[in-house]
Design a protein around this motif. Sequence first.
Motif, short mmCIF file in Angstrom:
data_model
loop_
_atom_site.label_atom_id
_atom_site.label_comp_id
_atom_site.label_asym_id
_atom_site.label_seq_id
_atom_site.Cartn_x
_atom_site.Cartn_y
_atom_site.Cartn_z
N LEU A 129 -9.27 2.18 0.62
CA LEU A 129 -8.34 2.22 -0.50
C LEU A 129 -7.26 3.26 -0.23
O LEU A 129 -7.53 4.32 0.35
CB LEU A 129 -9.07 2.59 -1.79
N ASP A 142 -5.46 -2.01 -1.78
CA ASP A 142 -6.87 -2.35 -1.56
C ASP A 142 -6.96 -3.10 -0.23
O ASP A 142 -6.64 -4.28 -0.14
CB ASP A 142 -7.37 -3.23 -2.71
N TYR A 145 -16.39 -0.33 0.91
CA TYR A 145 -15.37 0.70 1.07
C TYR A 145 -15.92 1.87 1.86
O TYR A 145 -17.02 2.36 1.60
CB TYR A 145 -14.87 1.17 -0.29
N GLN A 194 -2.52 -6.66 -0.60
CA GLN A 194 -3.27 -5.43 -0.85
C GLN A 194 -2.73 -4.68 -2.07
O GLN A 194 -3.49 -4.05 -2.82
CB GLN A 194 -3.21 -4.51 0.38
N ALA A 232 -4.84 -4.03 -5.85
CA ALA A 232 -5.18 -2.63 -6.09
C ALA A 232 -5.47 -2.29 -7.56
O ALA A 232 -6.40 -1.54 -7.85
CB ALA A 232 -4.07 -1.74 -5.55
N VAL A 287 -9.20 -2.44 -8.82
CA VAL A 287 -10.25 -1.69 -8.15
C VAL A 287 -10.71 -0.54 -9.04
O VAL A 287 -9.90 0.17 -9.63
CB VAL A 287 -9.77 -1.13 -6.79
#
Length: 296
Positions: free
Chosen positions: A119, A132, A197, A245, A249, A252
Amino acid sequence: MLRVSIVTTCYNREATVGEAIKSVMRQNYPDIEHIVVDGASKDNSLEVIKACNSPRIATLISERDHGCYEALNKGLHAATGDIVGWLHSDDTFFSQHVIEDVVRVFERTGCDMVYGNGLFVAENNHAWVIRDWQSGIYSDKAIAKGWLPLHTTCFVREEVLRRYGYYREDYEISADSEWLLRVMYKTPINIQYLNQYIVIMAYGGLSTSFGKTFKRWREDLGIYYQHDISPRTALVKKVLGKIPQFFKAPFVKLPYTYKRHLNNEKLKREEAELLRKQKFFEEQIQKLNMDSNEMD
């Protein structure tokens, strides 16, 4: 038990390097050596590093270098672990069991390399997720279309470094991409994807700085050409592939422990600011009293 070496480089990162070191300290895997390379910072980075008093720092180097890749190579040469990973000075591991989970993959599969997801958070607000990065499954076909894993989610066996070498220091920004291509593209090593992650990175570093975009693209084009990959096709697909991405995000959720540490750091800063103001007012009152006494 496999020993894990984590390499952290630092230059003028007094505000963030302490949390990076504490992130390594919080890992529940027992056999970790932390190698920290400071490029003779002009701020208080070195003092912050020492103040952490981390029992996991096996090597601390503080001397001038010619850039982050020379510093990384110094750290890699100092590593004694069976597995080597990276953590930049303004980044943290996603959770306290990241290293344990990575080692488990190495032990279960006998692989040579493990990578995962990462991240990106705002440089000035680490609670705001900007990107993300879900790496996905590796393949040579994907690499030829501009795909690479996030560099700081990668862990490799020490033999991989001996076999394929270290970072090329003639690149200013993209030496990590060149190294990943050298190690991953059309090679026989066993590579495994850990779909979780690994790291939380502060947006705005060398590889994500908008001001360095065109220089990074020029380096990328040359790297693709050297590895017999269509440069323009790969670069275009690489750039376009990162757009989703940003859209993913906002959905998340950061781990509770990470947010708790952010709140603790915020409280510490607020407390320090209050103490500074209190000291200032006390000095002013003392000065006024002295002036008043002189007038009397």
